[in-house]
Design a protein around this motif. Structure first.
Motif, mmCIF file in Angstrom:
data_model
loop_
_atom_site.group_PDB
_atom_site.id
_atom_site.type_symbol
_atom_site.label_atom_id
_atom_site.label_comp_id
_atom_site.label_asym_id
_atom_site.label_seq_id
_atom_site.Cartn_x
_atom_site.Cartn_y
_atom_site.Cartn_z
ATOM 1 N N PRO A 222 6.353 71.714 52.620
ATOM 2 C CA PRO A 222 6.490 72.117 54.024
ATOM 3 C C PRO A 222 7.722 71.466 54.666
ATOM 4 N N PRO A 223 8.438 72.176 55.523
ATOM 5 C CA PRO A 223 9.664 71.633 56.140
ATOM 6 C C PRO A 223 9.439 70.312 56.867
ATOM 7 N N GLU A 224 8.287 70.167 57.540
ATOM 8 C CA GLU A 224 8.046 68.941 58.304
ATOM 9 C C GLU A 224 7.819 67.735 57.401
ATOM 10 N N GLU A 225 7.542 67.961 56.103
ATOM 11 C CA GLU A 225 7.302 66.854 55.169
ATOM 12 C C GLU A 225 8.522 66.519 54.321
ATOM 13 N N GLN A 226 9.543 67.369 54.342
ATOM 14 C CA GLN A 226 10.668 67.196 53.432
ATOM 15 C C GLN A 226 11.459 65.919 53.714
ATOM 16 N N THR A 227 11.518 65.471 54.976
ATOM 17 C CA THR A 227 12.274 64.255 55.298
ATOM 18 C C THR A 227 11.525 62.990 54.927
ATOM 19 N N MET A 228 10.241 63.109 54.564
ATOM 20 C CA MET A 228 9.425 61.928 54.308
ATOM 21 C C MET A 228 9.090 61.728 52.834
ATOM 22 N N ILE A 229 9.484 62.653 51.979
ATOM 23 C CA ILE A 229 8.989 62.610 50.599
ATOM 24 C C ILE A 229 9.491 61.398 49.819
ATOM 25 N N PHE A 230 10.608 60.806 50.246
ATOM 26 C CA PHE A 230 11.116 59.628 49.537
ATOM 27 C C PHE A 230 10.656 58.316 50.171
#
Length: 471
Positions: free
Chosen positions: A409-417
């Protein structure tokens, strides 16, 4: 913290600006006073020259002789009043033999002044300055009295220096102007500093709220000043980020507790069943096999925590050697594929014909690719496909791992790392601590490369590992 008494921003800058303003106005006032004195002196000397010229023309009669009558004093007084000469200059009329014909006001001039008359009249200067025996400075303006192109006398005007430079009106105006500037400057800096201090004070209060554990802060983001806007905007982003991290920390504690408690509970129950002989024979062996698998999972999670901790503090062991990357990728993907229980996964590889070599650590590359392949497997369905591509781009070695899953999901892409972060969908389906991608990125950086999310959509996700080429 230091116990030194602190001053508010408003008081600090207002006071210092006022001191600076006062010093500047004092310097300006001194310079202005000197200029006023000089200008006033020149103006009064010009007035005395004009008065001397007028008198020299009026006291010559029709026969070309000096005529001093009662009319001279009123004329002299009217000229002085009309020309706004506040002082009382001394008038002396001399004949051609330098004998005093008239003085106004009537008085006996000092002998030292009379004695200097001849000397003063001999030079060509129209203005002279002499010093009296008691130190008083006198300005002397002289004018020839001429008739038929012959000098028949002199008009001499004298005035003390204090009268020449006196101009109370200009000084009063100067002081009023300086006072008004000081007051205006203080009001302006007070208002501007108060306006500047307001958003900073709001940020300080917001910081105190964060210290107290309240991350839901409200700040005015409509500041017109660029620096203040950036300060408030950045602080709000930081507060939101801290709030999110705090929420993640809470979820982490709950998640780690759950992930570690689950296998422990399973092992405890299974061992208890075997020990109490609730199950026996083949079934007991099956229970012990399950215990062994759960123990291995528990050990793997603990090892992941310990190894991630080691990497996070920079204690990363890297053993580089020159490797054939084509063969390395072939070997890693093959080993991973044969270890999978479900052979329905379709694994495709795109390896270039040209051999690519690099100095790197084969074990770390294997760990990174295993993590990416495991994540890809978790994202796809039964008929899913994973593709691994090796190529060169921008002077670097690139390895893409692409799946045809549902995407991130786009809202989770910045947090995956972020460490310990697990997506909403994944945390309910797959057990783990959320260290795979953060761990892999740390290893990629230790190898001198990068690991990034290249793209993600409902059609699938692609991660790219970039490694430096061999020099």
């Amino acid at each position: 913290m230091s116990k030194q008494k602190r001053t508010s921003l408003l008081n600090y800058w207002t006071t210092r600006y006022l001191i600076t303003l006062v010093i500047g106005l004092v310097v300006f006032g001194v310079v202005a006073t000197l200029w006023i004195n000089y200008s006033e002196k020149q103006r009064r000397l010009d007035v005395m020259r004009f008065m001397a010229a007028e008198i020299s023309e009026r006291i010559v009669d029709e026969n070309g002789r000096i005529e001093v009558g009662p009319f001279l004093k009123p004329i002299f007084d009217r000229q002085r009043a009309f020309l706004q000469f506040d002082g009382q200059p001394f008038l002396m009329v001399l004949d051609k033999n330098n004998q005093v014909v008239l003085t106004n006001p009537p008085r006996k001039f000092p002998d030292e002044l009379i004695g200097n008359i001849d000397k003063l009249l001999q030079n060509d200067q129209t203005v002279d300055q002499i010093t009296m025996h008691h130190g008083e400075q006198m300005y002397v303006v002289k004018r020839k009295i001429e008739s038929n192109n012959q000098t028949i006398g002199w008009v001499v005007l004298m005035s003390p220096e204090k009268d020449i430079k006196r101009n109370l009106g200009d000084y009063q105006l100067l002081f009023v102007m300086l006072g008004a500037l000081a007051l205006l400057g203080w009001v302006v800096i007070y208002l501007l500093t108060r306006k500047l201090a307001k958003p900073i004070k709001e940020v300080v209060n917001a910081a105190k709220q964060i210290v107290a554990g309240n991350y839901d802060i409200h700040l005015d983001k409509d500041s017109k000043e660029k620096e203040l806007f950036e300060l408030v905007h950045s602080f709000k982003e930081m507060a939101d980020r801290l709030g999110h991290l705090e929420m993640m920390r809470t979820e982490l504690l709950a998640g780690v507790t759950h992930e570690l408690k689950t296998p422990v509970t399973s092992i405890s129950g299974l061992v208890q069943a075997v020990r109490d002989e609730i199950v026996t024979g083949d079934e007991a062996k099956e229970f012990l096999d399950i215990c062994s698998k759960e123990t291995n999972k528990l050990r793997k999670m603990v090892e992941d925590l310990l190894e991630f901790n080691t990497f996070a503090v920079g204690e990363i062991t890297i053993h580089k050697e020159t490797l054939n990357i084509n063969s390395l990728v072939q070997e890693i993907t093959y080993q991973w594929h044969i270890m999978q229980d479900d052979n329905a996964i379709q694994l495709e590889k795109t390896i270039p014909a040209v051999t690519i070599t690099a100095a790197t650590d084969a074990l770390r590359v294997q760990q990174i690719l295993y993590n990416l392949l495991n994540n890809a497997k978790q994202a796809i369905k039964d008929d899913g496909k994973i593709e691994v591509r090796l190529y060169e781009a921008d002077g670097q070695i690139c390895i893409d791992v692409q799946d045809n899953g549902s995407g991130i999901p786009p809202e989770e892409q910045t947090m995956i790392f972020e460490k310990f972060y697990r997506g909403e969908e994944k945390k309910h389906k797959v057990r783990g601590l959320g260290l795979g991608l953060p761990f892999s990125r740390l290893m990629a950086q230790a190898l001198g490369g990068t690991l990034a999310l290249k793209e993600s959509s409902p059609a699938g996700t692609t991660f790219t590992l970039r490694l430096p080429k061999e020099e």
